[in-house]
Structure formats: structure tokens, C-alpha cells
Design a protein around this motif. Structure first.
Motif, mmCIF file in Angstrom:
data_model
loop_
_atom_site.group_PDB
_atom_site.id
_atom_site.type_symbol
_atom_site.label_atom_id
_atom_site.label_comp_id
_atom_site.label_asym_id
_atom_site.label_seq_id
_atom_site.Cartn_x
_atom_site.Cartn_y
_atom_site.Cartn_z
ATOM 1 N N ARG A 1 5.299 2.154 -2.261
ATOM 2 C CA ARG A 1 5.341 0.707 -2.016
ATOM 3 C C ARG A 1 4.719 0.403 -0.646
ATOM 4 N NH1 ARG A 1 11.751 -0.104 -1.575
ATOM 5 N NH2 ARG A 1 12.127 0.637 0.510
ATOM 6 N N GLU A 2 3.771 1.246 -0.278
ATOM 7 C CA GLU A 2 3.147 1.118 1.034
ATOM 8 C C GLU A 2 2.675 -0.318 1.266
ATOM 9 O OE1 GLU A 2 1.145 4.390 2.742
ATOM 10 O OE2 GLU A 2 -0.619 3.214 3.230
ATOM 11 N N ALA A 3 2.936 -0.810 2.449
ATOM 12 C CA ALA A 3 2.524 -2.155 2.915
ATOM 13 C C ALA A 3 3.493 -3.256 2.507
ATOM 14 C CB ALA A 3 1.113 -2.523 2.459
ATOM 15 N N MET B 1 -5.547 0.322 -4.064
ATOM 16 C CA MET B 1 -4.337 0.024 -3.286
ATOM 17 C C MET B 1 -3.759 1.352 -2.804
ATOM 18 S SD MET B 1 -2.312 -3.078 -5.146
ATOM 19 C CE MET B 1 -1.724 -2.204 -6.564
ATOM 20 N N HIS B 2 -3.364 1.413 -1.543
ATOM 21 C CA HIS B 2 -2.865 2.684 -1.027
ATOM 22 C C HIS B 2 -1.662 3.167 -1.824
ATOM 23 C CE1 HIS B 2 -4.968 2.089 3.143
ATOM 24 N NE2 HIS B 2 -5.791 2.089 2.129
ATOM 25 N N GLN B 3 -0.831 2.243 -2.276
ATOM 26 C CA GLN B 3 0.349 2.661 -3.048
ATOM 27 C C GLN B 3 -0.041 3.249 -4.394
ATOM 28 O OE1 GLN B 3 2.409 -1.236 -4.634
ATOM 29 N NE2 GLN B 3 2.276 -1.446 -2.437
ATOM 30 N N GLU C 1 -8.698 8.540 3.339
ATOM 31 C CA GLU C 1 -8.879 7.086 3.463
ATOM 32 C C GLU C 1 -8.188 6.559 4.730
ATOM 33 O OE1 GLU C 1 -10.444 4.772 1.664
ATOM 34 O OE2 GLU C 1 -9.522 2.957 2.513
ATOM 35 N N HIS C 2 -7.012 7.113 5.042
ATOM 36 C CA HIS C 2 -6.267 6.639 6.209
ATOM 37 C C HIS C 2 -6.907 7.048 7.533
ATOM 38 C CE1 HIS C 2 -3.139 5.495 3.337
ATOM 39 N NE2 HIS C 2 -2.776 4.651 4.276
ATOM 40 N N VAL C 3 -7.635 8.168 7.528
ATOM 41 C CA VAL C 3 -8.336 8.576 8.755
ATOM 42 C C VAL C 3 -9.347 7.492 9.125
ATOM 43 C CG1 VAL C 3 -9.872 10.286 9.786
ATOM 44 C CG2 VAL C 3 -8.032 11.029 8.250
HETATM 45 FE FE LIG Z 1 -2.166 2.635 4.082
#
Ligand SMILES: [Fe+2]
Ligand SMILES: [Fe+2]
Length: 319
Positions: free
Chosen positions: A135-137, A171-173, A257-259
């Protein structure tokens, strides 16, 4: 989400109540233990996200549940103040955030995962983190309607990336599910609530506490900023650790992706978001740093717990 098993009398009372239609519920949290407190809070908070299987949606704003939640939150807030001290007036918040997040004296979980962790340990790490990443973000989105102007625009700029620019698989989640699949984990939302310890639930409860109370909006922004500002290095390490263990591009995409993304987000978060917010609401500057200090200290404590269990040859998850 499937309802977890109770960890003490308070979480048992909540879980038992939620299985029924709303009624005149009350519960006294006196003497609640840590596992019990954080599971009960987690269960109560989830009513404001996607909810629990089979639970009547009307429970969300039930006065009896809210009264219990307030009692649990008072205890949690006391724990936070004991851990990092109370919010104190502050100036030049972006600079203070840089100083706070540059301190690398804490335990290096990312270093361990990059260079030494066994596959089972990486799997455990992803299991703990799945509670948030699936549920990131979402917790930080609660701040959007509570802000105006430049701080709001900056938060939205970050959240647009977190939500993949509105494309579901970006979406990151959603992205994290590929990492979980590669590690042989169940990608269902909340599948692992039962097996993670209080420290993991507390990390999630922290975001919900800040997210669901407008009075903590500054702390929520500080929390997000600290996350973004301590993300690039660790995520590079996680990606490299997973590659070392045979993870392919699909498996590591979430970390890679987060880097990239967070190298940009950390600037937006510190200067455009927190800086603008503190200019508009200077009396809340201390709350921003409080939120950042809480997440950094709790993350360190959680990382130390994992490394300790692994050093002892044990699992970091509950039996
Ligand atoms: Fe993220
Ligand atoms: Fe980010």
C-alpha cells in the motif's frame, strides 16, 4: 484482507467485535502489551484503508472503537516521545532534514542484504516490508487535502510517481508484487500481518497515526521526507543483493526504480514540500523534524531486531 489472530486481550476484543454488526462496544486498554497494542492499532487503522474481509464498513467511525483507538494512540505517542523527545521549535528545516538523514551510525541492514544475506533472509525482509509496500504511498496521500499551495503541489509531484503516473503496473505498490513473486511470496494484500512482529506493525502504525490526524500533518511530511532522503543508497543495495541471489530484472525493478526516482524525490521532499510547508506554517516546523526523527529511530530499531535474530541463527518472523 484476512483478519489476523489476536496477540492479547485488547486485539482479541477488537477482532471479536469486528466479526459482529456494530454494537455498543467499549474496551479499556490499561496494561496493554506491545504486540497487543500494535496489532490492535493496525486492525483499527485498516478500517480507514481497504478494510477487513467480512467486516461491516460502519465500524470505521464507531465511537467505541475511536475511543479505544485514542487510548492506544496516547500510549504509542508516549513511546515515540520517549524514543526521540517531543517536537521542538525549529528553523531551516530542509537543512536539519539533510543532517538527520545523513547520519549513518545506525545498523546497516541494507549492507547485510547486499553482501551477505541468504535467500531466506531476503525473503523475510520482503515479508516484513510487504505490509507497507503493498500500500506504498497511501498513508501519505491523507495529507493532500490538508495542505495548500507549494507544499501540496510538491507532495502531489512525489505521489504521482509513487502511483506510477496513473498506470496500474507502474504503481510502486503493484511493482513490489513482482519482487514478492520472484521470492516465492504470496502477493495478496496483508497476507503476512500475522507473521510480522510488533516492530514491523509499529512502523506502519506510525504512518497511519500521522496520516489520520490533521494535527500531525507536519510529522507526516517529515516522515515522507525522511523516507525519500534515505532511499537511494539502501534501494541500490537491496537491488544488488537480490541480483547476487539470482533475482532477474523483474525481481529487482522495484528497488532499481527507487534508486532513480528517489534521487529526485528527496530534493522535492526536503525543499519544495517541507521547506514550503514550514514557510507557510512555521509553528509546525518542529513536527516535521519530529516525524523524521520517529521514522529514522524506529527503522533503526527494527533493523537491529532483524539483524540480531539473524545473527542468532533465528527467523525474524513470528512462529
Ligand atoms: Fe515508492
Ligand atoms: Fe519515492
Amino acid at each position: 484482507m484476512k483478519m489476523p489472530s489476536a496477540r492479547g486481550p485488547v486485539s482479541a476484543a477488537v477482532i471479536d467485535a469486528l466479526a459482529r454488526s456494530p454494537y455498543d462496544f467499549s474496551c479499556d486498554p490499561d496494561g496493554v502489551g506491545d504486540e497487543d497494542l500494535h496489532l490492535a492499532l493496525f486492525v483499527l487503522y485498516e478500517l480507514h484503508y481497504r478494510g477487513w474481509d467480512g467486516v461491516d464498513d460502519r465500524w470505521e467511525w464507531h465511537p467505541g472503537l475511536l475511543a479505544l483507538r485514542a487510548g492506544l494512540e496516547a500510549r504509542f505517542e508516549a513511546q515515540l516521545i520517549e524514543l526521540v523527545g517531543p517536537p521542538a521549535p525549529a528553523e531551516d528545516v530542509p537543512r536539519a532534514l539533510v543532517a538527520l538523514t545523513s547520519d549513518s551510525s545506525g545498523p546497516s541492514l541494507s549492507g547485510y542484504l547486499r553482501g551477505r544475506a541468504a535467500r531466506e533472509q531476503f525473503q523475510e525482509f520482503a515479508t516484513h516490508r510487504s505490509i507497507y509496500h503493498l500500500r506504498e504511498a497511501d498513508p501519505h496521500t491523507f495529507a493532500i487535502p490538508r495542505l495548500g499551495g507549494a507544499a501540496k503541489a510538491a507532495l502531489i509531484e512525489i505521489q504521482i510517481d509513487e502511483y506510477g503516473g496513473g498506470v496500474a503496473h507502474r504503481m510502486h505498490q503493484e511493482m513490489f508484487k513482482a519482487t514478492m513473486t520472484a521470492l516465492g511470496l504470496d502477493t495478496e494484500y496483508g497476507a503476512y500481518v500475522d507473521v510480522v512482529p510488533a516492530a514491523t506493525l509499529a512502523n506502519n502504525n506510525l504512518m497511519s497515526l500521522f496520516g489520520l490526524h490533521r494535527r500531525w500533518r507536519g510529522a507526516l511530511l517529515g516522515h515522507l521526507a525522511a523516507y525519500e532522503m534515505t532511499s537511494t543508497g539502501p534501494n541500490r543495495a537491496y537491488g544488488n543483493g537480490l541480483r547476487r541471489l539470482g533475482g532477474d530484472a523483474d525481481a529487482t525493478r522495484f528497488y532499481d526504480e527507487h534508486v532513480e526516482a528517489d534521487a529526485v524525490h528527496e530534493q522535492i521532499a526536503a525543499y519544495d514540500m517541507c521547506g514550503s510547508f514550514c514557510k507557510a506554517e512555521p509553528e509546525s516546523a518542529g513536527d516535521v523534524l519530529f516525524g523524521a526523527r520517529c521514522v529514522l529511530a524506529m527503522d533503526d530499531r527494527w533493523a537491529a531486531e532483524l539483524l540480531e535474530r539473524w545473527a542468532a541463527g533465528e527467523s525474524s518472523l513470528r512462529g
